[in-house]
Design an enzyme around this catalytic site. Structure first.
Site, mmCIF file in Angstrom:
data_model
loop_
_atom_site.group_PDB
_atom_site.id
_atom_site.type_symbol
_atom_site.label_atom_id
_atom_site.label_comp_id
_atom_site.label_asym_id
_atom_site.label_seq_id
_atom_site.Cartn_x
_atom_site.Cartn_y
_atom_site.Cartn_z
ATOM 1 N N HIS A 125 10.875 -24.253 8.708
ATOM 2 C CA HIS A 125 9.304 -25.003 9.302
ATOM 3 C C HIS A 125 7.880 -24.921 8.954
ATOM 4 O O HIS A 125 7.234 -25.428 8.694
ATOM 5 C CB HIS A 125 9.792 -24.166 10.665
ATOM 6 C CG HIS A 125 10.953 -25.091 11.312
ATOM 7 N ND1 HIS A 125 11.403 -24.780 13.563
ATOM 8 C CD2 HIS A 125 11.984 -25.191 11.125
ATOM 9 C CE1 HIS A 125 12.470 -25.691 13.093
ATOM 10 N NE2 HIS A 125 13.450 -25.854 11.720
ATOM 11 N N ASP A 175 1.054 -1.422 -0.434
ATOM 12 C CA ASP A 175 0.062 0.049 0.114
ATOM 13 C C ASP A 175 1.180 1.180 0.278
ATOM 14 O O ASP A 175 2.348 1.725 -0.261
ATOM 15 C CB ASP A 175 -1.383 -0.183 0.978
ATOM 16 C CG ASP A 175 -0.313 -0.074 2.747
ATOM 17 O OD1 ASP A 175 1.357 0.118 2.438
ATOM 18 O OD2 ASP A 175 -0.924 0.301 3.174
ATOM 19 N N HIS A 176 0.348 1.934 0.040
ATOM 20 C CA HIS A 176 0.850 3.399 0.248
ATOM 21 C C HIS A 176 2.215 3.774 1.085
ATOM 22 O O HIS A 176 3.728 3.277 1.432
ATOM 23 C CB HIS A 176 -0.087 4.415 0.244
ATOM 24 C CG HIS A 176 -0.298 4.878 1.015
ATOM 25 N ND1 HIS A 176 -1.539 3.531 1.401
ATOM 26 C CD2 HIS A 176 -0.545 5.782 2.566
ATOM 27 C CE1 HIS A 176 -2.063 4.104 2.579
ATOM 28 N NE2 HIS A 176 -1.334 4.492 3.372
ATOM 29 N N ARG A 181 9.521 -33.397 9.857
ATOM 30 C CA ARG A 181 8.613 -33.667 11.238
ATOM 31 C C ARG A 181 7.994 -32.078 10.686
ATOM 32 O O ARG A 181 6.057 -31.811 10.880
ATOM 33 C CB ARG A 181 8.606 -33.508 11.772
ATOM 34 C CG ARG A 181 9.904 -32.472 12.175
ATOM 35 C CD ARG A 181 10.105 -32.317 13.818
ATOM 36 N NE ARG A 181 11.010 -31.279 13.980
ATOM 37 C CZ ARG A 181 12.898 -30.600 14.028
ATOM 38 N NH1 ARG A 181 13.394 -31.778 12.793
ATOM 39 N NH2 ARG A 181 12.821 -29.849 14.629
ATOM 40 N N CYS A 186 2.961 -3.601 4.254
ATOM 41 C CA CYS A 186 2.614 -2.150 4.277
ATOM 42 C C CYS A 186 3.530 -1.336 5.382
ATOM 43 O O CYS A 186 4.389 -1.676 4.981
ATOM 44 C CB CYS A 186 0.941 -2.483 4.908
ATOM 45 S SG CYS A 186 1.104 -3.659 5.860
ATOM 46 N N GLY A 187 2.597 -0.215 6.125
ATOM 47 C CA GLY A 187 3.427 0.576 6.997
ATOM 48 C C GLY A 187 4.337 -0.725 8.226
ATOM 49 O O GLY A 187 4.903 -0.381 8.789
ATOM 50 N N THR A 188 3.089 -1.194 9.337
ATOM 51 C CA THR A 188 3.708 -2.625 9.761
ATOM 52 C C THR A 188 3.693 -3.889 9.553
ATOM 53 O O THR A 188 4.274 -4.590 10.253
ATOM 54 C CB THR A 188 2.188 -2.902 10.620
ATOM 55 O OG1 THR A 188 1.200 -3.515 10.362
ATOM 56 C CG2 THR A 188 2.232 -0.871 11.680
ATOM 57 N N GLY A 189 3.071 -4.249 8.342
ATOM 58 C CA GLY A 189 2.986 -5.468 7.143
ATOM 59 C C GLY A 189 1.991 -6.604 8.269
ATOM 60 O O GLY A 189 1.657 -7.434 7.666
ATOM 61 N N ILE A 190 1.337 -5.654 9.023
ATOM 62 C CA ILE A 190 0.120 -6.449 10.062
ATOM 63 C C ILE A 190 -1.057 -6.863 8.947
ATOM 64 O O ILE A 190 -1.687 -7.692 8.742
ATOM 65 C CB ILE A 190 0.605 -5.580 11.142
ATOM 66 C CG1 ILE A 190 1.123 -5.681 12.310
ATOM 67 C CG2 ILE A 190 -1.427 -6.451 11.730
ATOM 68 C CD1 ILE A 190 0.855 -5.466 13.907
ATOM 69 N N GLY A 191 -1.008 -5.480 8.488
ATOM 70 C CA GLY A 191 -2.941 -5.891 7.811
ATOM 71 C C GLY A 191 -2.568 -7.186 6.035
ATOM 72 O O GLY A 191 -3.216 -7.528 5.877
ATOM 73 N N MET A 192 -0.736 -6.373 5.953
ATOM 74 C CA MET A 192 -0.836 -7.725 4.575
ATOM 75 C C MET A 192 -1.245 -8.968 5.080
ATOM 76 O O MET A 192 -1.457 -10.096 4.574
ATOM 77 C CB MET A 192 0.637 -7.367 4.259
ATOM 78 C CG MET A 192 0.470 -5.938 3.049
ATOM 79 S SD MET A 192 -1.081 -5.941 2.027
ATOM 80 C CE MET A 192 0.208 -4.893 0.996
HETATM 81 C C1 RB5 Z 1 -1.936 2.373 6.337
HETATM 82 O O1 RB5 Z 1 -2.188 3.589 7.048
HETATM 83 C C2 RB5 Z 1 -1.688 1.786 7.575
HETATM 84 O O2 RB5 Z 1 -2.690 1.235 8.334
HETATM 85 C C3 RB5 Z 1 -1.163 0.574 6.454
HETATM 86 O O3 RB5 Z 1 0.157 0.325 5.728
HETATM 87 C C4 RB5 Z 1 -0.637 -1.329 7.591
HETATM 88 O O4 RB5 Z 1 -0.208 -0.859 8.055
HETATM 89 C C5 RB5 Z 1 -1.684 -2.227 8.300
HETATM 90 O O5 RB5 Z 1 -1.956 -3.076 8.741
#
Ligand code: RB5
Length: 145
Positions: free
Chosen positions: A97, A7-8, A131, A64-70
């Site tokens: 693994h 994303d941006h 395994r 993404c910003g944190t990688g969490i959303g992706m």
């Molecule tokens: C965008 O502001 C931010 O929420 C996105 O890049 C990401 O970090 C979401 O998990």
């Protein structure tokens, strides 16, 4: 072929990773985004994860910003194992693994140098089998429930 998307919030790191991969001789399929204009990460992560799930791309890297959303987005696609890794040990383990097919990174979490090192280690690692095959198979079985 490696699917690449952001994303941006991950656009600049995506561009750095694209250059790193292309310089290293990897073929890259860039699924966007194309600039730092605000977009929604699920739209880009889902397309890239679908490309990997369909076998059009062997591996994928999502930023993404944190990688969490992706990582949440990619792991919703059947058959995908996406790993959010901000250190090279986890990156290697996610291949050896967990047989992860997608690496997720947060541009706002790691610097470019560490991110590229994580990408390098991830791509140079491979599934150990043994395994770990049984455990990965269990994930696939639970996914079908
Ligand atoms: C965008 O502001 C931010 O929420 C996105 O890049 C990401 O970090 C979401 O998990």
């Amino acid at each position: 072929m490696i699917a690449l998307a952001s994303d941006h919030g991950g656009y600049r790191l995506k561009e750095e990773i694209k250059k790193f991969l292309e310089d290293g001789g990897y073929e890259v399929r860039d699924l966007g985004t194309g600039d730092e204009e605000s977009v929604d990460y699920p739209d880009y992560g889902h397309q890239a994860a679908r490309a990997v799930a369909r076998g059009e791309c062997q591996l994928g890297i999502l930023i993404c910003g944190t990688g969490i959303g992706m990582s949440i987005t990619a792991n919703k696609v059947r058959g995908i194992r996406a790993a959010l890794c901000h250190d090279s040990f986890s990156a290697r383990m996610s291949r050896e693994h967990n047989d992860a097919s997608i690496l997720c990174l947060g541009q706002r979490v790691v610097g470019t140098g560490l991110a590229l090192e994580i990408v390098r280690v991830w791509l140079e690692s491979s599934f150990s089998g043994g395994r770990h095959s049984r455990r990965v198979q269990k994930i696939e079985n639970y996914e079908k429930e």
